[in-house]
Design a protein around this motif. Structure first.
Motif, PDB file in Angstrom:
ATOM      1  N   ALA A  21       0.818  -1.212   0.000  1.00 22.89           N
ATOM      2  CA  ALA A  21       0.000   0.000   0.000  1.00 22.89           C
ATOM      3  C   ALA A  21       0.849   1.259   0.000  1.00 22.89           C
ATOM      4  O   ALA A  21       0.333   2.352  -0.052  1.00 22.89           O
ATOM      5  N   GLY A  22       2.153   1.090   0.057  1.00 22.72           N
ATOM      6  CA  GLY A  22       3.062   2.233   0.081  1.00 22.72           C
ATOM      7  C   GLY A  22       4.445   1.806  -0.348  1.00 22.72           C
ATOM      8  O   GLY A  22       4.629   0.746  -0.948  1.00 22.72           O
ATOM      9  N   ASN A  23       5.423   2.608  -0.009  1.00 17.04           N
ATOM     10  CA  ASN A  23       6.808   2.363  -0.380  1.00 17.04           C
ATOM     11  C   ASN A  23       7.471   1.505   0.704  1.00 17.04           C
ATOM     12  O   ASN A  23       8.225   2.008   1.528  1.00 17.04           O
ATOM     13  N   GLY A  38       3.816  -4.518   8.819  1.00 14.59           N
ATOM     14  CA  GLY A  38       2.482  -4.442   9.381  1.00 14.59           C
ATOM     15  C   GLY A  38       1.400  -4.556   8.322  1.00 14.59           C
ATOM     16  O   GLY A  38       1.560  -4.100   7.190  1.00 14.59           O
ATOM     17  N   LYS A  39       0.315  -5.184   8.686  1.00 13.62           N
ATOM     18  CA  LYS A  39      -0.843  -5.361   7.806  1.00 13.62           C
ATOM     19  C   LYS A  39      -2.098  -5.018   8.585  1.00 13.62           C
ATOM     20  O   LYS A  39      -2.152  -5.159   9.805  1.00 13.62           O
ATOM     21  N   GLY A  40      -3.106  -4.618   7.868  1.00 10.56           N
ATOM     22  CA  GLY A  40      -4.410  -4.376   8.463  1.00 10.56           C
ATOM     23  C   GLY A  40      -5.475  -5.040   7.615  1.00 10.56           C
ATOM     24  O   GLY A  40      -5.207  -5.465   6.490  1.00 10.56           O
TER      25      GLY A  40
END
Length: 161
Positions: A21-23, A38-40
């Motif tokens: 979801a990002g860099n 981390g994950k959500g």
């Protein structure tokens, strides 16, 4: 019994690994440790105890645990290379008066305990989080067998992990 056979026995199918979801990368290896980013949960937004019920957040935490297992399998090629879950860190985005964070985090812990022969494999964090609007967030540290050594120092050896 292999971990994959155990998952099949339990009727558990791992999801596809989501795009970052990002860099960032999904995992970093050093020696015999694998640190998972981390994950959500997907689509479970809001504060537990306000917009999200404990049961909904428990399921979201379980879903996040499945995603972490999927990342782990993608990184190692098989879950059978895991020798120990060192730590699972979870945070709950909760309303100010909510106090049942462990009940939410158990959604991930209960799933992972099926892989750990009943051992308590995670540590619940009682912190509230404002990191995202997700109702829960997890990261993990994993150990594998046979660390690589160079001149007595552990080194990152991507091919032998």
């Amino acid at each position: 019994m292999s971990i994959n056979e155990r998952l099949d026995e339990l009727g558990i199918t791992l999801p596809a690994v989501p795009d970052a979801a990002g860099n960032y990368v999904h995992a970093v290896r050093t020696g015999n440790l694998l640190f998972l980013a981390g994950k959500g949960p997907r689509g479970s937004n809001g504060k537990v105890g306000a917009e999200v019920s404990v049961d909904e957040a428990y399921q979201a935490a379980r879903e996040t645990g499945l995603t972490l297992l999927a990342v782990l399998r993608a990184e190692l090629g098989t879950l059978d290379r895991v020798t120990r879950i060192v730590k699972v860190f979870g945070m709950v985005n909760a309303a100010p008066d909510f106090g049942d964070q462990p009940k939410v985090i158990n959604g991930c812990s209960d799933l992972w305990k099926t892989q750990e022969a009943g051992e308590n494999s995670s540590e619940a964090s009682l912190h509230r989080t404002e990191t995202t609007n997700q109702c829960a967030f997890f990261s993990a540290f994993i150990a594998r067998s046979s660390p690589s050594f160079v001149s007595g120092n552990m080194r990152s050896d991507m091919s032998s992990f």
